[in-house]
Design a protein around this motif. Structure first.
Motif, PDB file in Angstrom:
ATOM      1  N   LEU A 224       5.029 -11.636  10.000  1.00 41.66           N
ATOM      2  CA  LEU A 224       5.200 -12.003  11.269  1.00 41.66           C
ATOM      3  C   LEU A 224       6.073 -11.491  12.076  1.00 41.66           C
ATOM      4  CD1 LEU A 224       5.601 -16.170  10.204  1.00 41.66           C
ATOM      5  CD2 LEU A 224       3.666 -14.659  11.427  1.00 41.66           C
ATOM      6  N   ALA A 225       7.170 -10.997  11.788  1.00 40.63           N
ATOM      7  CA  ALA A 225       8.117 -10.198  12.552  1.00 40.63           C
ATOM      8  C   ALA A 225       7.496  -8.829  13.199  1.00 40.63           C
ATOM      9  CB  ALA A 225       9.329  -9.975  11.848  1.00 40.63           C
ATOM     10  N   ALA A 226       6.580  -8.066  12.142  1.00 41.00           N
ATOM     11  CA  ALA A 226       5.993  -7.095  12.547  1.00 41.00           C
ATOM     12  C   ALA A 226       4.557  -7.273  13.678  1.00 41.00           C
ATOM     13  CB  ALA A 226       5.340  -6.397  11.558  1.00 41.00           C
ATOM     14  N   GLY A 227       4.445  -8.514  13.892  1.00 37.16           N
ATOM     15  CA  GLY A 227       3.433  -8.901  14.778  1.00 37.16           C
ATOM     16  C   GLY A 227       2.225  -9.431  14.188  1.00 37.16           C
ATOM     17  N   ALA A 228       2.092  -9.630  13.044  1.00 37.94           N
ATOM     18  CA  ALA A 228       0.844 -10.173  12.698  1.00 37.94           C
ATOM     19  C   ALA A 228       0.609 -11.671  13.179  1.00 37.94           C
ATOM     20  CB  ALA A 228       0.914 -10.417  11.167  1.00 37.94           C
ATOM     21  N   ARG A 229      -0.713 -11.782  13.613  1.00 40.67           N
ATOM     22  CA  ARG A 229      -1.337 -13.256  14.177  1.00 40.67           C
ATOM     23  C   ARG A 229      -1.536 -14.171  13.065  1.00 40.67           C
ATOM     24  NH1 ARG A 229      -4.709 -11.701  19.100  1.00 40.67           N
ATOM     25  NH2 ARG A 229      -3.343 -10.184  20.037  1.00 40.67           N
ATOM     26  N   GLY A 230      -1.920 -13.679  11.593  1.00 45.01           N
ATOM     27  CA  GLY A 230      -2.214 -14.581  10.687  1.00 45.01           C
ATOM     28  C   GLY A 230      -1.949 -14.003   9.332  1.00 45.01           C
ATOM     29  N   TYR A 231      -1.899 -15.181   8.392  1.00 43.88           N
ATOM     30  CA  TYR A 231      -1.679 -14.771   7.053  1.00 43.88           C
ATOM     31  C   TYR A 231      -2.333 -15.333   6.104  1.00 43.88           C
ATOM     32  CZ  TYR A 231       1.921 -12.888   3.239  1.00 43.88           C
ATOM     33  OH  TYR A 231       2.488 -12.196   2.524  1.00 43.88           O
ATOM     34  N   LEU A 232      -3.131 -14.859   5.226  1.00 41.78           N
ATOM     35  CA  LEU A 232      -3.944 -15.290   4.171  1.00 41.78           C
ATOM     36  C   LEU A 232      -3.706 -14.744   2.874  1.00 41.78           C
ATOM     37  CD1 LEU A 232      -7.401 -15.354   5.930  1.00 41.78           C
ATOM     38  CD2 LEU A 232      -6.068 -17.201   5.770  1.00 41.78           C
ATOM     39  N   THR A 233      -3.904 -15.297   1.828  1.00 36.11           N
ATOM     40  CA  THR A 233      -3.880 -14.950   0.424  1.00 36.11           C
ATOM     41  C   THR A 233      -5.197 -14.685  -0.094  1.00 36.11           C
ATOM     42  OG1 THR A 233      -3.506 -16.830  -0.645  1.00 36.11           O
ATOM     43  CG2 THR A 233      -1.721 -15.862  -0.106  1.00 36.11           C
ATOM     44  N   LYS A 234      -5.311 -13.648  -1.264  1.00 38.53           N
ATOM     45  CA  LYS A 234      -6.510 -12.995  -1.500  1.00 38.53           C
ATOM     46  C   LYS A 234      -7.423 -14.006  -2.324  1.00 38.53           C
ATOM     47  CE  LYS A 234      -5.561  -8.303  -1.353  1.00 38.53           C
ATOM     48  NZ  LYS A 234      -5.364  -6.897  -1.929  1.00 38.53           N
ATOM     49  N   ASP A 235      -6.943 -15.201  -2.495  1.00 44.67           N
ATOM     50  CA  ASP A 235      -8.048 -16.428  -3.050  1.00 44.67           C
ATOM     51  C   ASP A 235      -8.626 -17.051  -1.934  1.00 44.67           C
ATOM     52  OD1 ASP A 235      -5.707 -17.698  -1.993  1.00 44.67           O
ATOM     53  OD2 ASP A 235      -5.414 -18.863  -3.767  1.00 44.67           O
ATOM     54  N   ALA A 236      -8.394 -16.568  -0.649  1.00 44.76           N
ATOM     55  CA  ALA A 236      -9.278 -17.399   0.462  1.00 44.76           C
ATOM     56  C   ALA A 236     -10.558 -16.974   0.408  1.00 44.76           C
ATOM     57  CB  ALA A 236      -8.722 -16.493   1.801  1.00 44.76           C
ATOM     58  N   GLY A 237     -11.713 -17.914   0.819  1.00 41.73           N
ATOM     59  CA  GLY A 237     -12.839 -17.685   0.869  1.00 41.73           C
ATOM     60  C   GLY A 237     -13.587 -16.924   1.728  1.00 41.73           C
ATOM     61  N   ARG A 238     -14.766 -16.883   1.970  1.00 38.13           N
ATOM     62  CA  ARG A 238     -15.511 -16.210   3.210  1.00 38.13           C
ATOM     63  C   ARG A 238     -15.189 -17.382   4.245  1.00 38.13           C
ATOM     64  NH1 ARG A 238     -21.814 -15.726   2.430  1.00 38.13           N
ATOM     65  NH2 ARG A 238     -21.688 -17.976   3.057  1.00 38.13           N
TER      66      ARG A 238
ATOM     67  N   MET B   7       1.026  -1.227   0.035  1.00 41.77           N
ATOM     68  CA  MET B   7       0.070  -0.043   0.058  1.00 41.77           C
ATOM     69  C   MET B   7       0.841   1.240  -0.212  1.00 41.77           C
ATOM     70  SD  MET B   7      -2.934  -0.922   2.695  1.00 41.77           S
ATOM     71  CE  MET B   7      -1.717  -1.211   4.214  1.00 41.77           C
ATOM     72  N   PRO B   8       0.470   2.325  -0.708  1.00 40.99           N
ATOM     73  CA  PRO B   8       1.207   3.500  -0.517  1.00 40.99           C
ATOM     74  C   PRO B   8       1.027   4.054   0.925  1.00 40.99           C
ATOM     75  CG  PRO B   8      -1.123   4.107  -1.517  1.00 40.99           C
ATOM     76  CD  PRO B   8      -1.033   2.534  -1.198  1.00 40.99           C
ATOM     77  N   VAL B   9       1.795   5.298   1.078  1.00 34.22           N
ATOM     78  CA  VAL B   9       1.907   6.076   2.386  1.00 34.22           C
ATOM     79  C   VAL B   9       2.512   5.278   3.473  1.00 34.22           C
ATOM     80  CG1 VAL B   9       0.532   7.603   3.887  1.00 34.22           C
ATOM     81  CG2 VAL B   9      -0.104   7.476   1.416  1.00 34.22           C
ATOM     82  N   LEU B  10       1.855   4.479   4.068  1.00 37.32           N
ATOM     83  CA  LEU B  10       2.576   3.516   5.046  1.00 37.32           C
ATOM     84  C   LEU B  10       2.030   2.046   4.655  1.00 37.32           C
ATOM     85  CD1 LEU B  10       3.905   3.427   7.674  1.00 37.32           C
ATOM     86  CD2 LEU B  10       1.639   3.314   8.691  1.00 37.32           C
ATOM     87  N   ASN B  11       3.237   1.084   4.363  1.00 39.92           N
ATOM     88  CA  ASN B  11       2.602  -0.230   4.090  1.00 39.92           C
ATOM     89  C   ASN B  11       2.153  -1.063   4.999  1.00 39.92           C
ATOM     90  OD1 ASN B  11       4.963  -1.603   5.215  1.00 39.92           O
ATOM     91  ND2 ASN B  11       6.260  -0.622   3.435  1.00 39.92           N
ATOM     92  N   GLY B  12       1.674  -2.261   4.600  1.00 38.08           N
ATOM     93  CA  GLY B  12       1.164  -3.175   5.582  1.00 38.08           C
ATOM     94  C   GLY B  12       1.946  -3.704   6.641  1.00 38.08           C
ATOM     95  N   VAL B  13       3.521  -4.013   6.507  1.00 39.94           N
ATOM     96  CA  VAL B  13       4.324  -4.410   7.555  1.00 39.94           C
ATOM     97  C   VAL B  13       4.613  -3.445   8.400  1.00 39.94           C
ATOM     98  CG1 VAL B  13       6.653  -5.113   7.787  1.00 39.94           C
ATOM     99  CG2 VAL B  13       5.407  -5.921   5.900  1.00 39.94           C
ATOM    100  N   GLU B  14       4.701  -2.006   7.783  1.00 34.22           N
ATOM    101  CA  GLU B  14       5.192  -0.823   8.928  1.00 34.22           C
ATOM    102  C   GLU B  14       3.893  -0.907   9.668  1.00 34.22           C
ATOM    103  OE1 GLU B  14       6.211   1.924   6.025  1.00 34.22           O
ATOM    104  OE2 GLU B  14       8.460   1.342   6.041  1.00 34.22           O
ATOM    105  N   ALA B  15       2.661  -0.780   8.833  1.00 38.47           N
ATOM    106  CA  ALA B  15       1.500  -0.540   9.716  1.00 38.47           C
ATOM    107  C   ALA B  15       1.097  -1.624  10.796  1.00 38.47           C
ATOM    108  CB  ALA B  15       0.214  -0.447   8.737  1.00 38.47           C
ATOM    109  N   THR B  16       1.480  -2.997  10.548  1.00 41.60           N
ATOM    110  CA  THR B  16       1.344  -3.859  11.452  1.00 41.60           C
ATOM    111  C   THR B  16       1.910  -3.627  12.445  1.00 41.60           C
ATOM    112  OG1 THR B  16       0.683  -5.788   9.723  1.00 41.60           O
ATOM    113  CG2 THR B  16       1.411  -6.468  11.742  1.00 41.60           C
TER     114      THR B  16
END
Length: 227
Positions: A108-122, A71-80
């Motif tokens: 993970l190092a930034a502190g995320a508890r889970g990781y999915l890719t965008k093909d994940a279903g509901r 993402m622009p401005v502040l990416n997901g790792v830094e935001a996490t």
């Protein structure tokens, strides 16, 4: 059977989620998808990490941030990293296009508890939200295969190069924890007993000063043990 988050009031409460993705069509699609889950409430959405942090400051109770990475401005790792530091009670669940080793380890190092890719279903997203709220570490099946494959391709490290007095086997077990495997599954993968796995985990946790698998996974990612 429907699962809901139980608050101190004893009344079932929905999981309050903030959706963060820079692509408007994806963001709106995720909000619509989450609205279909009876035990989830979308508290807000943001187009980048900076907006997400500002939103968390304004909102009341939030349980999970569903976080894109690129993402622009502040990416997901830094935001996490900033979310987990400023709002330790909020879990970050990454939902992204990328499943490469660097992206997974960084999240993970930034502190995320889970990781999915965008093909994940509901259903998969709903189950992952439940898991991270419960303090568990969770991965999509494709991410687990990626991490496990990276680990299996790596030779055991030299013990003199390992941090905090870890043995090679303890480091290997910590790396496998990052894939979301249970003790029984780790035992099967390493061809050792489950009791032996528990011993390695207890010894490793004591050496590195962590209390649970989520903290252990973060340590492993920061120390380059996660693949």
């Amino acid at each position: 059977m429907r699962h809901t988050l139980i608050m101190d009031t004893g009344e079932p409460q929905p999981i309050r989620v903030v959706v963060v993705d820079d692509q408007q069509v994806v963001r709106e699609g995720l909000v619509a998808l989450l609205d279909l889950l009876d035990d989830v409430e979308v508290a807000g959405s943001a187009a980048d990490g900076a907006q997400a942090l500002a939103l968390l400051e304004r909102l009341g109770q939030v349980d999970v941030v569903l976080m894109d990475l690129n993402m622009p401005v502040l990416n997901g790792v830094e935001a996490t990293e900033r979310v987990t530091r400023a709002h330790p009670g909020v879990a970050v669940l990454v939902l992204t296009t990328y499943s490469d080793d660097e992206s997974i380890a960084g999240a993970l190092a930034a502190g995320a508890r889970g990781y999915l890719t965008k093909d994940a279903g509901r259903r998969e997203i709903g189950a992952a939200l439940q898991a991270v709220v419960a303090g568990q570490l969770t991965f999509g099946a494709d991410v687990s295969r990626q991490v496990a494959g990276s680990l299996s391709a790596k030779p055991l490290p030299r013990e003199e190069s390992l941090p905090d007095g870890l043995t090679a086997r303890e480091a290997e077990v910590l790396g496998l924890i990052t894939t979301g495997l249970s003790n029984a599954e780790i035992a099967a993968r390493l061809f050792i007993g489950e009791a032996t796995v528990k011993t390695h985990i207890n010894n490793a946790f004591a050496k590195i000063g962590v209390r649970n698998r989520v903290e252990a996974a973060r340590y492993a990612a920061r120390r380059g043990l996660a693949g």
